[in-house]
Design a protein around this motif. Structure first.
Motif, PDB file in Angstrom:
ATOM      1  N   ASN A 172       0.869  -1.169   0.000  1.00 41.98           N
ATOM      2  CA  ASN A 172       0.000   0.000   0.000  1.00 41.98           C
ATOM      3  C   ASN A 172       0.907   1.219   0.000  1.00 41.98           C
ATOM      4  OD1 ASN A 172      -1.762   2.095   0.395  1.00 41.98           O
ATOM      5  ND2 ASN A 172      -2.798   1.192   2.157  1.00 41.98           N
ATOM      6  N   PRO A 173       0.970   1.955  -1.105  1.00 39.28           N
ATOM      7  CA  PRO A 173       1.891   3.096  -1.175  1.00 39.28           C
ATOM      8  C   PRO A 173       1.400   4.343  -0.443  1.00 39.28           C
ATOM      9  CG  PRO A 173       0.715   2.882  -3.225  1.00 39.28           C
ATOM     10  CD  PRO A 173       0.298   1.714  -2.371  1.00 39.28           C
ATOM     11  N   ASP A 174       0.235   4.279   0.188  1.00 40.06           N
ATOM     12  CA  ASP A 174      -0.303   5.415   0.923  1.00 40.06           C
ATOM     13  C   ASP A 174       0.201   5.368   2.368  1.00 40.06           C
ATOM     14  OD1 ASP A 174      -1.755   7.381   2.203  1.00 40.06           O
ATOM     15  OD2 ASP A 174      -3.676   6.791   1.321  1.00 40.06           O
ATOM     16  N   THR A 175       1.208   6.152   2.660  1.00 38.49           N
ATOM     17  CA  THR A 175       1.832   6.156   3.984  1.00 38.49           C
ATOM     18  C   THR A 175       0.818   6.374   5.095  1.00 38.49           C
ATOM     19  OG1 THR A 175       3.900   6.988   3.086  1.00 38.49           O
ATOM     20  CG2 THR A 175       3.546   7.325   5.427  1.00 38.49           C
ATOM     21  N   ALA A 176      -0.030   7.375   4.958  1.00 40.68           N
ATOM     22  CA  ALA A 176      -0.994   7.704   6.013  1.00 40.68           C
ATOM     23  C   ALA A 176      -1.951   6.552   6.271  1.00 40.68           C
ATOM     24  CB  ALA A 176      -1.757   8.972   5.651  1.00 40.68           C
ATOM     25  N   ALA A 177      -2.382   5.866   5.216  1.00 39.01           N
ATOM     26  CA  ALA A 177      -3.327   4.751   5.378  1.00 39.01           C
ATOM     27  C   ALA A 177      -2.710   3.580   6.128  1.00 39.01           C
ATOM     28  CB  ALA A 177      -3.829   4.291   4.009  1.00 39.01           C
ATOM     29  N   VAL A 178      -1.390   3.475   6.109  1.00 43.91           N
ATOM     30  CA  VAL A 178      -0.705   2.388   6.807  1.00 43.91           C
ATOM     31  C   VAL A 178      -0.316   2.813   8.219  1.00 43.91           C
ATOM     32  CG1 VAL A 178       1.324   0.880   6.811  1.00 43.91           C
ATOM     33  CG2 VAL A 178       0.153   1.373   4.657  1.00 43.91           C
ATOM     34  N   ILE A 179       0.390   3.927   8.356  1.00 44.85           N
ATOM     35  CA  ILE A 179       1.003   4.265   9.641  1.00 44.85           C
ATOM     36  C   ILE A 179       0.034   4.907  10.634  1.00 44.85           C
ATOM     37  CG2 ILE A 179       1.929   6.556   9.038  1.00 44.85           C
ATOM     38  CD1 ILE A 179       3.673   3.799  11.112  1.00 44.85           C
ATOM     39  N   CYS A 180      -0.907   5.712  10.184  1.00 45.93           N
ATOM     40  CA  CYS A 180      -1.799   6.395  11.126  1.00 45.93           C
ATOM     41  C   CYS A 180      -2.666   5.408  11.916  1.00 45.93           C
ATOM     42  CB  CYS A 180      -2.648   7.432  10.403  1.00 45.93           C
ATOM     43  SG  CYS A 180      -1.654   8.738   9.619  1.00 45.93           S
ATOM     44  N   PRO A 181      -3.364   4.448  11.271  1.00 43.17           N
ATOM     45  CA  PRO A 181      -4.129   3.462  12.049  1.00 43.17           C
ATOM     46  C   PRO A 181      -3.224   2.592  12.932  1.00 43.17           C
ATOM     47  CG  PRO A 181      -4.885   3.489   9.785  1.00 43.17           C
ATOM     48  CD  PRO A 181      -3.650   4.330   9.840  1.00 43.17           C
ATOM     49  N   ALA A 182      -2.034   2.272  12.451  1.00 44.59           N
ATOM     50  CA  ALA A 182      -1.120   1.436  13.242  1.00 44.59           C
ATOM     51  C   ALA A 182      -0.694   2.148  14.527  1.00 44.59           C
ATOM     52  CB  ALA A 182       0.108   1.064  12.405  1.00 44.59           C
ATOM     53  N   LEU A 183      -0.706   3.493  14.504  1.00 47.68           N
ATOM     54  CA  LEU A 183      -0.337   4.282  15.691  1.00 47.68           C
ATOM     55  C   LEU A 183      -1.551   4.740  16.493  1.00 47.68           C
ATOM     56  CD1 LEU A 183       2.579   6.438  14.222  1.00 47.68           C
ATOM     57  CD2 LEU A 183       2.768   4.599  15.910  1.00 47.68           C
ATOM     58  N   GLY A 184      -2.736   4.236  16.137  1.00 51.57           N
ATOM     59  CA  GLY A 184      -3.926   4.538  16.920  1.00 51.57           C
ATOM     60  C   GLY A 184      -4.726   5.744  16.472  1.00 51.57           C
ATOM     61  N   GLY A 185      -4.542   6.180  15.257  1.00 50.41           N
ATOM     62  CA  GLY A 185      -5.286   7.335  14.747  1.00 50.41           C
ATOM     63  C   GLY A 185      -5.816   7.071  13.365  1.00 50.41           C
ATOM     64  N   GLN A 186      -6.059   8.136  12.643  1.00 53.18           N
ATOM     65  CA  GLN A 186      -6.586   8.074  11.282  1.00 53.18           C
ATOM     66  C   GLN A 186      -5.766   8.988  10.377  1.00 53.18           C
ATOM     67  OE1 GLN A 186      -8.985   5.975  10.275  1.00 53.18           O
ATOM     68  NE2 GLN A 186      -8.968   5.215  12.374  1.00 53.18           N
ATOM     69  N   PRO A 187      -5.781   8.711   9.076  1.00 57.93           N
ATOM     70  CA  PRO A 187      -5.121   9.625   8.146  1.00 57.93           C
ATOM     71  C   PRO A 187      -5.790  10.998   8.203  1.00 57.93           C
ATOM     72  CG  PRO A 187      -5.599   7.539   7.076  1.00 57.93           C
ATOM     73  CD  PRO A 187      -6.289   7.511   8.409  1.00 57.93           C
ATOM     74  N   ALA A 188      -5.036  12.027   7.963  1.00 53.40           N
ATOM     75  CA  ALA A 188      -5.594  13.385   7.916  1.00 53.40           C
ATOM     76  C   ALA A 188      -6.554  13.492   6.742  1.00 53.40           C
ATOM     77  CB  ALA A 188      -4.472  14.413   7.782  1.00 53.40           C
ATOM     78  N   THR A 189      -7.565  14.280   6.904  1.00 48.69           N
ATOM     79  CA  THR A 189      -8.551  14.434   5.822  1.00 48.69           C
ATOM     80  C   THR A 189      -8.293  15.656   5.001  1.00 48.69           C
ATOM     81  OG1 THR A 189     -10.036  15.567   7.345  1.00 48.69           O
ATOM     82  CG2 THR A 189     -10.375  13.205   7.002  1.00 48.69           C
TER      83      THR A 189
END
Length: 189
Positions: A172-189
């Motif tokens: 998945n080349p979308d950094t936010a989609a991978v790392i934000c949920p893994a750290l307990g949050g959501q990608p920025a909108t």
């Protein structure tokens, strides 16, 4: 000529740090490594064009960087990234480059203090026209207990203007989609 391309690549790299595009992670990796290699190697070698004609330049280096992002830039929380990158580069006279990379990255939700450690090994092939192909382990995240949280490996090909040409299904080349949920949050909108 190559120095002009390096300076241009460095400018592109800085702009990429500020963007939230799906290609962010892979373009930054390729840009950081190519610009870092070229800036560190080409400056002393600028006067020795005969050396370029004889054989490729082989360069090894290690560098670190920090990439803090406020809420809304990448994730919906204060995000911090601290990376140590080891680079083993081969730069050819025709403008092509092969970079073997080992990276250790600490991703942190700065609001909660929760961190994940990433250890990756991949290779970036850069064509003379600037197209890059990244192959290898691009996400390998573990929590503080050593438990594996995210693993992704495969191939991503990016055009000279930053468009994704090819992505294998396991990446998945979308950094936010991978790392934000893994750290307990959501990608920025």
């Amino acid at each position: 000529m190559r120095r002009v391309r390096v300076i241009g690549a460095f400018g592109v790299l800085l702009r990429m740090f500020r963007r939230r595009a799906a290609i962010r992670r892979f373009a930054m990796a390729a840009g950081v490594l190519s610009a870092g290699t070229a800036l560190g190697v080409l400056t002393p070698a600028a006067g020795s064009t005969a050396a370029w004609a004889d054989s490729p330049q082989h360069v090894k280096s290690t560098f670190t960087f920090e990439n803090p992002q406020p809420p809304g830039a990448l994730c919906d929380f204060n995000y911090g990234e601290l990376a140590t990158v080891s680079l083993d580069a081969i730069i050819f006279a025709d403008g092509t480059e092969t970079d073997h990379i080992a990276a250790t990255v600490i991703h942190t939700n700065l609001d909660t203090g929760f961190s994940l450690t990433e250890v990756d090994q991949f290779t970036v092939f850069t064509a003379a026209d600037g197209q890059t192909k990244t192959v290898g382990i691009v996400w390998h995240l573990r929590n503080a207990d050593g438990q594996l949280v995210v693993v992704q490996s495969g191939q991503v090909v990016i055009s000279p203007i930053g468009e994704i040409i090819k992505v294998t299904p396991a990446v998945n080349p979308d950094t936010a989609a991978v790392i934000c949920p893994a750290l307990g949050g959501q990608p920025a909108t």
